[in-house]
Design a protein around this motif. Structure first.
Motif, PDB file in Angstrom:
ATOM      1  N   ASP A  85       5.094  -0.372 -11.631  1.00 16.93           N
ATOM      2  CA  ASP A  85       5.946  -1.252 -10.508  1.00 16.93           C
ATOM      3  C   ASP A  85       6.187  -2.015 -11.423  1.00 16.93           C
ATOM      4  N   PRO A  86       8.369  -2.133 -11.215  1.00 13.59           N
ATOM      5  CA  PRO A  86       8.870  -3.201 -11.956  1.00 13.59           C
ATOM      6  C   PRO A  86       8.655  -4.877 -11.504  1.00 13.59           C
ATOM      7  N   GLU A  87       8.331  -4.462 -10.384  1.00 15.55           N
ATOM      8  CA  GLU A  87       8.325  -6.362  -9.584  1.00 15.55           C
ATOM      9  C   GLU A  87       6.644  -6.965 -10.445  1.00 15.55           C
ATOM     10  N   MET A  88       5.635  -6.445 -10.845  1.00 19.73           N
ATOM     11  CA  MET A  88       4.684  -6.801 -11.050  1.00 19.73           C
ATOM     12  C   MET A  88       4.896  -7.209 -13.171  1.00 19.73           C
TER      13      MET A  88
ATOM     14  N   ASP B 187      15.481  -5.021 -16.065  1.00 20.05           N
ATOM     15  CA  ASP B 187      16.764  -6.230 -16.166  1.00 20.05           C
ATOM     16  C   ASP B 187      18.264  -5.598 -15.004  1.00 20.05           C
ATOM     17  N   TYR B 188      18.036  -4.619 -14.601  1.00 23.83           N
ATOM     18  CA  TYR B 188      17.886  -4.014 -13.483  1.00 23.83           C
ATOM     19  C   TYR B 188      17.685  -4.267 -12.459  1.00 23.83           C
ATOM     20  N   VAL B 189      16.579  -3.943 -12.145  1.00 22.09           N
ATOM     21  CA  VAL B 189      15.765  -4.793 -11.288  1.00 22.09           C
ATOM     22  C   VAL B 189      15.619  -6.240 -10.992  1.00 22.09           C
ATOM     23  N   GLN B 190      15.790  -6.596 -11.697  1.00 19.33           N
ATOM     24  CA  GLN B 190      16.290  -8.220 -11.415  1.00 19.33           C
ATOM     25  C   GLN B 190      16.712  -8.308 -11.315  1.00 19.33           C
TER      26      GLN B 190
ATOM     27  N   ARG C  95      17.009  -7.063  -7.454  1.00 13.65           N
ATOM     28  CA  ARG C  95      15.339  -7.296  -6.056  1.00 13.65           C
ATOM     29  C   ARG C  95      15.710  -7.133  -4.830  1.00 13.65           C
ATOM     30  N   PRO C  96      16.840  -7.423  -4.365  1.00  9.95           N
ATOM     31  CA  PRO C  96      17.477  -8.009  -2.965  1.00  9.95           C
ATOM     32  C   PRO C  96      17.305  -6.451  -2.305  1.00  9.95           C
ATOM     33  N   TRP C  97      18.411  -6.214  -2.711  1.00 13.01           N
ATOM     34  CA  TRP C  97      18.544  -4.951  -2.049  1.00 13.01           C
ATOM     35  C   TRP C  97      17.842  -3.422  -1.922  1.00 13.01           C
ATOM     36  N   LEU C  98      16.736  -3.343  -3.429  1.00 12.67           N
ATOM     37  CA  LEU C  98      15.629  -2.212  -4.250  1.00 12.67           C
ATOM     38  C   LEU C  98      14.344  -2.408  -2.965  1.00 12.67           C
ATOM     39  N   GLU C  99      14.061  -3.986  -2.918  1.00 13.22           N
ATOM     40  CA  GLU C  99      12.715  -4.340  -1.912  1.00 13.22           C
ATOM     41  C   GLU C  99      13.195  -3.688  -0.240  1.00 13.22           C
ATOM     42  N   LEU C 100      14.121  -3.824   0.434  1.00 11.97           N
ATOM     43  CA  LEU C 100      14.847  -2.812   1.725  1.00 11.97           C
ATOM     44  C   LEU C 100      14.939  -1.406   1.176  1.00 11.97           C
ATOM     45  N   GLN C 101      15.007  -1.134  -0.073  1.00 12.22           N
ATOM     46  CA  GLN C 101      14.692   0.603  -0.079  1.00 12.22           C
ATOM     47  C   GLN C 101      13.500   0.457  -0.462  1.00 12.22           C
TER      48      GLN C 101
END
Length: 115
Positions: free
Chosen positions: A86-89, A17-20, A23-29
């Protein structure tokens, strides 16, 4: 063991839920720092994962001191908590890879008194 299985399920869902939501800043990080996962993907650093999940699930703080005393390797702690995926997967596929078999009949944690 059913308690821990259910607890890790709750933690994993809160992490997703947090990753969702972030997402934008986690992708940058993760462009700067990421860790390979057994499912062939990547995830944020263990320190970030542990920090976020401790903030999201206060009951985990009761377990972190003994866990850390047993093994201070942050990657091992992420593995034990079932967050080494992988949370994105998982979000894109709609499922989290299983690590523990919960029996399904045991209710999830509802109150702070459960720990």
């Amino acid at each position: 063991m059913a308690f821990f299985e259910n607890f890790t399920s709750v933690i994993r869902q809160k992490w997703l839920d947090y990753v969702q939501a972030n997402r934008p800043w986690l992708e940058l990080q993760m462009r700067q720092t990421s860790v390979r996962t057994p499912d062939g993907g990547r995830r944020p650093s263990s320190f970030l994962v542990l920090g976020v999940i401790n903030a999201l699930e206060p009951k985990l703080s009761n377990l972190m001191v003994p866990f850390y005393q047993l093994n201070s390797d942050e990657d091992a702690l992420v593995e034990v908590l079932g967050l080494n995926f992988d949370p994105e997967m998982a979000l894109d596929n709609g499922s989290v890879p299983p690590i523990l078999n919960a029996d399904g009949d045991t209710p999830l944690l509802d109150s702070a008194d459960d720990l």
